[in-house]
Scaffold this motif. Structure first.
Motif, PDB file in Angstrom:
ATOM      1  N   LEU A 171       0.829  -1.204   0.000  1.00 48.26           N
ATOM      2  CA  LEU A 171       0.000   0.000   0.000  1.00 48.26           C
ATOM      3  C   LEU A 171       0.869   1.261   0.000  1.00 48.26           C
ATOM      4  O   LEU A 171       0.530   2.263  -0.642  1.00 48.26           O
ATOM      5  CB  LEU A 171      -0.933  -0.006   1.213  1.00 48.26           C
ATOM      6  CG  LEU A 171      -2.051  -1.051   1.121  1.00 48.26           C
ATOM      7  CD1 LEU A 171      -2.803  -1.166   2.424  1.00 48.26           C
ATOM      8  CD2 LEU A 171      -3.004  -0.699  -0.015  1.00 48.26           C
ATOM      9  N   VAL A 172       1.995   1.168   0.709  1.00 45.00           N
ATOM     10  CA  VAL A 172       2.921   2.302   0.699  1.00 45.00           C
ATOM     11  C   VAL A 172       3.419   2.550  -0.721  1.00 45.00           C
ATOM     12  O   VAL A 172       3.482   3.695  -1.196  1.00 45.00           O
ATOM     13  CB  VAL A 172       4.106   2.026   1.647  1.00 45.00           C
ATOM     14  CG1 VAL A 172       5.223   3.026   1.418  1.00 45.00           C
ATOM     15  CG2 VAL A 172       3.654   2.100   3.091  1.00 45.00           C
ATOM     16  N   VAL A 173       3.727   1.445  -1.405  1.00 42.87           N
ATOM     17  CA  VAL A 173       4.187   1.579  -2.788  1.00 42.87           C
ATOM     18  C   VAL A 173       3.098   2.209  -3.645  1.00 42.87           C
ATOM     19  O   VAL A 173       3.362   3.091  -4.473  1.00 42.87           O
ATOM     20  CB  VAL A 173       4.618   0.206  -3.344  1.00 42.87           C
ATOM     21  CG1 VAL A 173       4.951   0.315  -4.815  1.00 42.87           C
ATOM     22  CG2 VAL A 173       5.810  -0.317  -2.556  1.00 42.87           C
ATOM     23  N   VAL A 174       1.833   1.791  -3.418  1.00 44.50           N
ATOM     24  CA  VAL A 174       0.740   2.376  -4.194  1.00 44.50           C
ATOM     25  C   VAL A 174       0.664   3.876  -3.944  1.00 44.50           C
ATOM     26  O   VAL A 174       0.479   4.676  -4.867  1.00 44.50           O
ATOM     27  CB  VAL A 174      -0.594   1.691  -3.845  1.00 44.50           C
ATOM     28  CG1 VAL A 174      -1.743   2.354  -4.584  1.00 44.50           C
ATOM     29  CG2 VAL A 174      -0.541   0.221  -4.173  1.00 44.50           C
ATOM     30  N   TRP A 175       0.818   4.262  -2.684  1.00 44.67           N
ATOM     31  CA  TRP A 175       0.809   5.694  -2.378  1.00 44.67           C
ATOM     32  C   TRP A 175       1.893   6.423  -3.170  1.00 44.67           C
ATOM     33  O   TRP A 175       1.644   7.488  -3.746  1.00 44.67           O
ATOM     34  CB  TRP A 175       1.034   5.907  -0.876  1.00 44.67           C
ATOM     35  CG  TRP A 175      -0.233   6.213  -0.132  1.00 44.67           C
ATOM     36  CD1 TRP A 175      -1.408   6.644  -0.657  1.00 44.67           C
ATOM     37  CD2 TRP A 175      -0.445   6.103   1.286  1.00 44.67           C
ATOM     38  NE1 TRP A 175      -2.337   6.824   0.344  1.00 44.67           N
ATOM     39  CE2 TRP A 175      -1.777   6.500   1.538  1.00 44.67           C
ATOM     40  CE3 TRP A 175       0.362   5.720   2.361  1.00 44.67           C
ATOM     41  CZ2 TRP A 175      -2.324   6.523   2.814  1.00 44.67           C
ATOM     42  CZ3 TRP A 175      -0.172   5.751   3.641  1.00 44.67           C
ATOM     43  CH2 TRP A 175      -1.515   6.138   3.856  1.00 44.67           C
ATOM     44  N   LEU A 176       3.080   5.828  -3.197  1.00 37.79           N
ATOM     45  CA  LEU A 176       4.170   6.459  -3.933  1.00 37.79           C
ATOM     46  C   LEU A 176       3.833   6.553  -5.417  1.00 37.79           C
ATOM     47  O   LEU A 176       4.110   7.567  -6.063  1.00 37.79           O
ATOM     48  CB  LEU A 176       5.470   5.681  -3.729  1.00 37.79           C
ATOM     49  CG  LEU A 176       6.088   5.822  -2.337  1.00 37.79           C
ATOM     50  CD1 LEU A 176       7.298   4.923  -2.199  1.00 37.79           C
ATOM     51  CD2 LEU A 176       6.485   7.264  -2.083  1.00 37.79           C
ATOM     52  N   LEU A 177       3.204   5.496  -5.944  1.00 42.18           N
ATOM     53  CA  LEU A 177       2.827   5.501  -7.366  1.00 42.18           C
ATOM     54  C   LEU A 177       1.807   6.595  -7.640  1.00 42.18           C
ATOM     55  O   LEU A 177       1.903   7.317  -8.639  1.00 42.18           O
ATOM     56  CB  LEU A 177       2.265   4.139  -7.763  1.00 42.18           C
ATOM     57  CG  LEU A 177       3.296   3.011  -7.862  1.00 42.18           C
ATOM     58  CD1 LEU A 177       2.609   1.702  -8.227  1.00 42.18           C
ATOM     59  CD2 LEU A 177       4.355   3.374  -8.909  1.00 42.18           C
ATOM     60  N   ILE A 178       0.824   6.716  -6.750  1.00 43.58           N
ATOM     61  CA  ILE A 178      -0.195   7.763  -6.940  1.00 43.58           C
ATOM     62  C   ILE A 178       0.481   9.126  -6.962  1.00 43.58           C
ATOM     63  O   ILE A 178       0.177   9.991  -7.799  1.00 43.58           O
ATOM     64  CB  ILE A 178      -1.244   7.699  -5.812  1.00 43.58           C
ATOM     65  CG1 ILE A 178      -2.063   6.422  -5.922  1.00 43.58           C
ATOM     66  CG2 ILE A 178      -2.157   8.912  -5.872  1.00 43.58           C
ATOM     67  CD1 ILE A 178      -3.013   6.214  -4.791  1.00 43.58           C
ATOM     68  N   GLY A 179       1.418   9.294  -6.010  1.00 44.16           N
ATOM     69  CA  GLY A 179       2.138  10.565  -5.968  1.00 44.16           C
ATOM     70  C   GLY A 179       2.880  10.805  -7.268  1.00 44.16           C
ATOM     71  O   GLY A 179       2.832  11.902  -7.837  1.00 44.16           O
ATOM     72  N   HIS A 217       1.581  12.528  -1.016  1.00 47.37           N
ATOM     73  CA  HIS A 217       1.621  11.069  -0.901  1.00 47.37           C
ATOM     74  C   HIS A 217       2.978  10.564  -0.434  1.00 47.37           C
ATOM     75  O   HIS A 217       3.063   9.544   0.237  1.00 47.37           O
ATOM     76  CB  HIS A 217       1.177  10.421  -2.210  1.00 47.37           C
ATOM     77  CG  HIS A 217      -0.293  10.555  -2.420  1.00 47.37           C
ATOM     78  ND1 HIS A 217      -0.841  11.502  -3.245  1.00 47.37           N
ATOM     79  CD2 HIS A 217      -1.333   9.904  -1.857  1.00 47.37           C
ATOM     80  CE1 HIS A 217      -2.160  11.415  -3.195  1.00 47.37           C
ATOM     81  NE2 HIS A 217      -2.486  10.457  -2.364  1.00 47.37           N
ATOM     82  N   LEU A 218       4.014  11.325  -0.763  1.00 50.35           N
ATOM     83  CA  LEU A 218       5.330  10.984  -0.221  1.00 50.35           C
ATOM     84  C   LEU A 218       5.309  11.129   1.295  1.00 50.35           C
ATOM     85  O   LEU A 218       5.859  10.310   2.040  1.00 50.35           O
ATOM     86  CB  LEU A 218       6.380  11.913  -0.841  1.00 50.35           C
ATOM     87  CG  LEU A 218       7.820  11.587  -0.481  1.00 50.35           C
ATOM     88  CD1 LEU A 218       8.199  10.231  -1.042  1.00 50.35           C
ATOM     89  CD2 LEU A 218       8.764  12.650  -1.006  1.00 50.35           C
ATOM     90  N   PHE A 219       4.657  12.192   1.744  1.00 44.75           N
ATOM     91  CA  PHE A 219       4.510  12.447   3.171  1.00 44.75           C
ATOM     92  C   PHE A 219       3.806  11.259   3.848  1.00 44.75           C
ATOM     93  O   PHE A 219       4.277  10.703   4.854  1.00 44.75           O
ATOM     94  CB  PHE A 219       3.704  13.744   3.325  1.00 44.75           C
ATOM     95  CG  PHE A 219       3.493  14.216   4.734  1.00 44.75           C
ATOM     96  CD1 PHE A 219       4.487  14.129   5.689  1.00 44.75           C
ATOM     97  CD2 PHE A 219       2.284  14.793   5.095  1.00 44.75           C
ATOM     98  CE1 PHE A 219       4.288  14.589   6.971  1.00 44.75           C
ATOM     99  CE2 PHE A 219       2.078  15.263   6.388  1.00 44.75           C
ATOM    100  CZ  PHE A 219       3.082  15.149   7.321  1.00 44.75           C
ATOM    101  N   GLY A 248      -5.974   7.812  -3.257  1.00 43.63           N
ATOM    102  CA  GLY A 248      -5.147   7.844  -2.056  1.00 43.63           C
ATOM    103  C   GLY A 248      -5.984   7.582  -0.826  1.00 43.63           C
ATOM    104  O   GLY A 248      -5.559   6.877   0.101  1.00 43.63           O
ATOM    105  N   ALA A 249      -7.197   8.139  -0.801  1.00 49.25           N
ATOM    106  CA  ALA A 249      -8.082   7.921   0.341  1.00 49.25           C
ATOM    107  C   ALA A 249      -8.437   6.444   0.459  1.00 49.25           C
ATOM    108  O   ALA A 249      -8.464   5.876   1.560  1.00 49.25           O
ATOM    109  CB  ALA A 249      -9.354   8.757   0.175  1.00 49.25           C
ATOM    110  N   LEU A 250      -8.689   5.800  -0.695  1.00 45.51           N
ATOM    111  CA  LEU A 250      -9.009   4.364  -0.683  1.00 45.51           C
ATOM    112  C   LEU A 250      -7.840   3.564  -0.119  1.00 45.51           C
ATOM    113  O   LEU A 250      -8.030   2.641   0.675  1.00 45.51           O
ATOM    114  CB  LEU A 250      -9.334   3.884  -2.096  1.00 45.51           C
ATOM    115  CG  LEU A 250     -10.759   4.134  -2.550  1.00 45.51           C
ATOM    116  CD1 LEU A 250     -10.959   3.561  -3.941  1.00 45.51           C
ATOM    117  CD2 LEU A 250     -11.731   3.495  -1.572  1.00 45.51           C
ATOM    118  N   VAL A 251      -6.639   3.940  -0.539  1.00 42.75           N
ATOM    119  CA  VAL A 251      -5.462   3.246  -0.022  1.00 42.75           C
ATOM    120  C   VAL A 251      -5.376   3.423   1.479  1.00 42.75           C
ATOM    121  O   VAL A 251      -5.072   2.479   2.222  1.00 42.75           O
ATOM    122  CB  VAL A 251      -4.187   3.771  -0.715  1.00 42.75           C
ATOM    123  CG1 VAL A 251      -2.955   3.142  -0.098  1.00 42.75           C
ATOM    124  CG2 VAL A 251      -4.241   3.490  -2.198  1.00 42.75           C
TER     125      VAL A 251
END
Lengths: 681, 221, 318
Positions: A17-25, A125-127, A46-49
């Motif tokens: 999920l962290v990786v997904v956040w980074l991808l979204i960012g 999202h990096l944050f 991002g909210a879904l993640v």
């Protein structure tokens, strides 16, 4: 071959999920100026993640710790990651809160506000991802990398509107103190790693938490590590006297970012201090607890007293965050004190109060910051003196803010009350401590906690009353519009969390048991489960009990019944009229009590706390002006002297700068010779 | 449950009331109420002496209770009342610095004196051993009161109240001092009050006020 | 059977509180008038006033919001809930476990915040002035009250009111010096919280000195009736709390209806004496300047803290 899907509580899930956040960012960079794409697609994703992370973390509560080694970064220094219940709880907090904030941010984004939306999306999202990594890190190296990227990404978010000089100044102050704190943390890890022995005798230099846990620290080095950790994490959390960045950075940041920083980022510091003092160190000394307790008390009282006199709504909330952080530290101090005397059940009670309050604060403070965001967008005003009467124009925001205000003031049956209740219950057990002085002093500390909670109520009434009630103090406020649908969803989510956390404490405490048990070997789970899910009785029902649901139902029932009876036996007639003007009809909305006026009694009672500058108009002024500046003594007592010393030092160093190459070469030459002389043996 | 157990509890109660009165004096602005509080303190002291006498059966304590009654409940308040009537300061109101702050310092003093008294009272082994701390707290509080006052009469009351604390310490910890000492102290207090009374008249004649901050003028520059 | 009679007692206690509360206010007013050599108003005056107010229509300011209209109901409900928790007729109350003393302080705070917000809603100067003063009193009175409860809790090892009262009334008799301090603090706090004389004057209509009256200046009709009723209930609850903490004798332990024979007369006598004493205090003291109020309440707070200390010093470790 079907893909092996890991169990829901596995560490692989949060990692992916962290990786997904980074991808979204990263996706934000594809179309940095496309508001619709970034706002309506990426942030909701991002909210879904975030929601998924909350679910996964919830599942992982109470499971056995799992570790992973990621071969990233330097050779021979891979990232060690570990998911245990403490991490899971804070991941849950991160996921749950960020779900609400991200969906709000989706609706909040406007074009033309500082940094391009796509870039901001990356930073945001990096944050989030780096906060998650801080919570998952299992060695000092990974922890510091995540910690620093958290600091940097949040710095860029704070300075989104970087064209304004005061925002750049706030960001600079934040970065400075974040780094001073980071040094403290780094040194603390160093001490923990070596256990005081400067030459690592066993030859292991991996800086993993597992190694630190296994090392036996003597009292001196353990105290040193603890003190450095309190300093370092305290700087991030806003513990006195390292709090000055907080009231500057929070108002400067965009509201979703303020909400994220106040609701979640401050909690990572709490996580750090818990990790070091309960997990990595084993035997706390009693004075650690008293020290943290005293620091927390001063911070809490200071934050409360200052929040009540602010005239900027976000600064008011920022000071209120300082107060809540103070309360969390009070609880940690209490837990450490109990722990040092091996009273583990009571330590679990205090620690449960801390964790619970952490969750609560994340919910209600984020909600309040989001509300200020909507007010800011609708009115372009942050100053309390220019707001008012918004309940008529922004009913959604107003009623949700009321919920946050009541929770923040620690009122039953909402969530803020439950954790304060638990904390006060923990205080009532301190006379059992086998130590002459502190078993007398700590109940007195309970008085200060009660005072703080009451002042917080004052500040919250001021916040809500001045912003949403009364008449609009400016013409343009009548044009204010309510928050959009996405913003409402985000705020409602946090509001619902406030209510649920308040109404079902037994369930929450039962879950928190999974966190306290590995750390302390004790928990409240069994005791609260035994009473059923309705009655909260952490020790036993004779001693103390609280039933929030009954409480709420009773109030609702009485309200409904009274309403019906009044209507049935009498009438519901209403006539609208002008309010009583006391025989003085020439009143305008600007003549209402101001924010300064509302805080004035408190300013008078706690006058020595403030550094006041007042400009009073005289009767001969053509343009009478009243100005009131409330400042912080610490700025003048601590920061400016330090700044002067630093300034002086650098001016001394500047003597070296002579501008002639040969002199510089001389310096190098002398250094070389001296070094050669020193290493000759 | 024996009767003596109740005596112990009762004397604890009296000690607490003594402390309460000390705090009330600390926070009282009016001179007249201050004298009344002092009178009440004397009465409580007298009662506690009687209770200690009943518990221990030491007959000389009855005498010291009687002396306390006569001196502190009747004679001294009477002298003080007369004094403020003659000086015409009956309705004087003192300007005090922030009463809650003063009380906070008082609370710190209480904790301090209890911890100071803890090892001594463990040695004492009498029924009333936790009272030494209260007595000491009363002395320190009276001292604090003298420091925070700027008028002369309240300072004298503070001085007298300090003696009350000492007297309480003597009765509770060691069942009273020898009679001779007690009589001597009583006489001292009486004479001291009278001398201070004369002194007040002198101050007022000199400065036309009883504010002792005027005494600073006597300093040579 | 036991449970049914407990429920019955609970309901009885609630109804009694609702009915008797205005009477207590009437009684205090009557005593005050006697002591001040005035001819006393009727004992039933508060009831007539409530009836009159319920009859009248509500005159609402143009910009009053929903909060303003909902607040009286909430405040009333808070006070009803509080009166359901404080043991007056029996210590075995079904609602007892719902809220302990800390939650009770929370209920009072909830009511206070609603009334202060309602005062600010219309946006007149007096409403905000009253709200600000009310919060000023509240932020000191609340922790002081909590510390009074803490003293009692430290003695009885419980924050549940029922257990506290049971400990004081039905266990072996013991003198607790700390309660002397707590009693002084409680008296001071209840004077401030119920808008009584040294802090506020319940009969004043001089705008600059009033606190409670200033906040509710815009209320009329049924809303005002509910607020007034809630105010009388608050005084009743505070009186019963004081009696339960400091004079608990006469509150029966079990949930037996026959106990009412003792409980009711003793409650009546205690309330009567308490009301008279309140009138004496009010007559004997003068109203303070508003900025003396923090000092007064600060003293109460310190007294309560001292009570806790005295308990730790004198009553433990034997």
């Amino acid at each position: 071959m079907p893909l092996p899907i890991p169990e829901l509580f596995s560490i692989d899930w949060p990692l992916s999920l962290v990786v997904v956040w980074l991808l979204i960012g990263g996706a934000g960079l594809l179309a940095p100026r496309n508001l619709a794409f970034v706002g309506k697609t990426l942030y909701p994703l991002g909210a879904l993640v975030g929601l998924a992370l909350a679910v996964v973390a919830f599942e992982a509560l109470g499971e056995a710790p799992q570790t992973r080694v990621l071969v990233l970064g330097l050779p021979d220094l891979p990232f060690h990651l570990r998911l245990d219940s403490l991490s899971a709880l804070f991941l849950l907090l991160l996921g749950g809160t960020s779900a609400g904030i991200s969906i709000y941010a989706a609706g909040y984004l406007r074009s033309g506000e500082g940094t391009a939306p796509g870039l901001q999306c990356l930073e945001y999202h990096l944050f989030l991802a780096s906060m998650a990594l801080v919570l998952l890190a299992d060695d000092a190296y990974a922890f510091m990398v995540a910690w620093e990227s958290m600091a940097f990404s949040s710095f860029f978010l704070v300075t989104s509107d970087h064209r304004k000089p005061e925002i750049r100044r706030a960001g600079y102050l934040y970065l400075l103190i974040a780094h001073v704190g980071a040094i403290g943390i780094l040194l603390s890890f160093g001490v923990l790693q070596s256990g005081g022995a400067l030459s690592a005798s066993n030859g292991v230099a991996d800086y993993t938490f597992a190694h630190m846990r296994a090392t036996d620290h003597d009292a001196f080095w353990a105290s040193a590590a603890f003190g450095l950790a309190v300093f370092g994490f305290g700087a991030k959390a806003g513990l006195l006297p390292l709090h000055v960045w907080l009231p500057e950075a929070h108002p400067a940041a965009p509201s979703p970012v303020s909400a994220m920083m106040s609701g979640v980022m401050l909690k990572t510091a709490i996580y750090g201090i818990l990790r070091v003092s309960f997990d990595l160190l084993h035997h706390p000394l009693w004075w650690w607890g008293v020290l943290v307790l005293a620091l927390g008390l001063i911070t809490a009282l200071f934050g409360a007293v200052f929040s009540a006199v602010q005239s900027d709504m976000k600064r008011l909330l920022a000071y209120s965050s300082i107060e809540n952080i103070g309360l969390l530290f009070v609880g940690i101090g209490l837990a450490l004190t109990f722990r040092s005397f091996d009273m583990n059940t009571l330590a679990a009670l205090a620690l449960t109060a801390v964790l619970y309050h952490g969750l609560n604060h994340a919910a209600f403070k984020s909600l309040l910051f989001l509300c200020t965001g909507s007010v800011l967008h609708a009115t372009r005003e942050r100053s309390l003196g220019k707001l008012g009467g918004l309940i008529h124009h922004m009913p959604w925001v107003a009623w949700l803010a009321l919920l946050g205000v009541l929770a923040s003031a620690g009122l039953p049956p909402l969530n803020g009350f439950v954790s304060e209740w638990l904390l006060l219950q923990a205080f009532l057990f301190t006379p059992g401590l086998p130590h002459g002085y502190i078993n007398m002093l700590i109940p007195v500390a309970a008085a200060a906690v009660a005072l703080t909670a009451a002042i917080a109520g004052y500040a919250m009434v001021k916040f809500f009353g001045i912003v949403f009630l009364g008449q609009p103090r400016e013409e343009k406020l009548t044009l204010a519009h309510d928050a959009g649908i996405l913003e409402r969803v985000g705020m409602s989510w946090l509001g619902i969390l406030c209510i649920l956390l308040g109404l079902f404490p037994v369930f929450v405490i039962d879950k928190l048991d999974a966190v306290t048990r590995p750390l302390l070997g004790a928990g409240l789970g069994e005791a609260v489960r035994a009473q059923g899910w309705l009655l909260l009785a952490p020790i036993n029902a004779d001693r103390a009990s609280y039933e929030p649901l009954v409480f709420l139902l009773m109030i609702v029932a009485v309200v409904a019944l009274t309403f019906l009876i009044v209507r049935r036996f009498w009438h519901g007639r209403v006539r609208r009229g002008a309010p009583w003007d006391c025989g003085f009809p020439l009143q305008t909305a600007r003549m209402q009590d101001t924010a300064e006026g509302f805080g004035q009694p408190l300013r008078q009672v706690f006058e020595p706390f403030y550094r006041l500058t007042r400009e009073l108009p005289t009767s001969f002024d053509k343009l009478p002006r009243y100005r009131m500046v409330v400042e912080d003594h610490f700025w003048y007592w601590l920061y400016l002297p330090v700044a002067h010393v630093a300034d002086f030092g650098s001016r001394m160093v500047a003597f070296l700068q002579q501008g002639r190459i040969s002199i510089y070469l001389l310096f190098s030459f002398v250094t070389l010779v001296v070094l050669l002389f020193l290493v000759r043996g | 449950m024996s009767l003596s157990h109740y005596y112990g509890q009762f004397i604890n109660l009296l000690a607490a009331i003594l402390l309460l009165l000390s705090f009330a004096m600390l926070g009282q602005r009016r001179i007249l109420s201050l004298i009344n509080l002092f009178m009440a303190q004397g009465a409580v002291l007298c009662a506690s002496t009687v209770v200690v006498a009943l518990t221990t059966g030491q007959s000389h304590l009855y005498w010291s209770a009687l002396i306390t009654l006569v001196l502190k409940v009747f004679l001294l308040p009477w002298i003080l009342h007369r004094l403020i009537r003659r000086l015409n300061v009956k309705w004087d109101v003192e300007t005090l610095i922030n009463i809650p702050t003063t009380m906070l310092i008082g609370i710190v003093l209480v904790i301090f004196s209890f911890n100071l008294a803890l090892p001594i009272s463990e040695l004492a082994g009498t029924v009333t051993r936790s009272l030494l701390g209260i007595a000491m707290a009363c002395v320190l509080l009276a001292f604090l009161m003298m420091i925070t006052r700027s008028k002369a009469v309240p300072q004298v009351i503070g001085f007298l109240s300090m003696e009350n604390g000492l007297f309480f310490a003597a009765t509770s910890a060691t069942y009273g001092m020898p009679m001779v000492v007690e009589l001597g102290i009583a006489l001292d207090v009486l004479v001291g009050t009278i001398i201070l009374g004369v002194f007040f008249f002198q101050i007022r004649e000199k400065f036309e006020s009883l504010d002792i901050r005027h005494l600073e003028q006597l300093k040579e520059d | 059977m036991e449970f049914a009679s407990a429920i019955l007692l609970q309901v009885l206690e609630l109804v009694l509180a609702l009915l008797v509360a205005p009477l207590l206010t009437g009684w205090v007013n009557q005593c005050r008038a006697w002591l001040q050599n005035r001819s006393a108003p009727s004992l039933w005056l508060p009831y007539r006033q409530l009836a009159k107010l319920f009859e009248k229509e509500v005159v609402l300011a143009h910009n009053a919001s929903g909060l303003f209209r909902a607040a009286p109901y909430f405040i009333f409900a808070c006070m009803v809930l509080a009166s359901a928790i404080v043991p007056t007729l029996s210590t075995d109350l079904p609602f007892g476990p719902a809220a302990d003393v800390i939650a009770l302080v929370g209920i009072f705070a909830l009511a206070r915040i609603f009334i202060a917000l309602a005062g600010m809603d219309v946006g007149t100067s007096f409403g905000t002035l009253g709200a600000r003063r009310e919060m000023l009193i509240g932020f000191l009175a609340e922790p002081a009250l909590l510390m009074v409860f803490f003293t009692a809790s430290l003695i009885s090892h419980s924050t549940s009111l029922s257990t506290i009262v049971e400990t004081f009334a039905h266990r072996e008799f013991a003198i607790h010096p700390s309660l002397a301090f707590a009693g002084v603090a409680f008296t001071m706090v209840s004077l401030a919280e119920n808008a009584r004389v040294p802090i506020d004057n319940p009969t004043t209509h001089l705008e600059l000195t009033m606190i409670h009256e200033a906040m509710i200046l815009e209320y009329s009709g049924r809303h005002l009736a509910l607020i007034e009723w809630a105010a009388t209930l608050k005084m009743y609850v505070y009186s019963c709390l004081g009696l339960a903490l400091f004079f608990p004798w006469g509150i029966p332990q079990g949930a037996l209806l026959s106990n009412l024979l003792i409980a009711l007369p003793s409650l009546a006598v205690k309330l009567g004496v308490g009301g008279f004493l309140l009138a004496v205090i009010e007559t004997a003291s003068a109203k303070m300047r508003i900025f003396r109020a923090p000092e007064f309440l600060g003293t109460a707070f310190m007294m309560a803290v001292l009570g806790m200390l005295v308990h730790l010093l004198l009553e433990t470790g034997k």
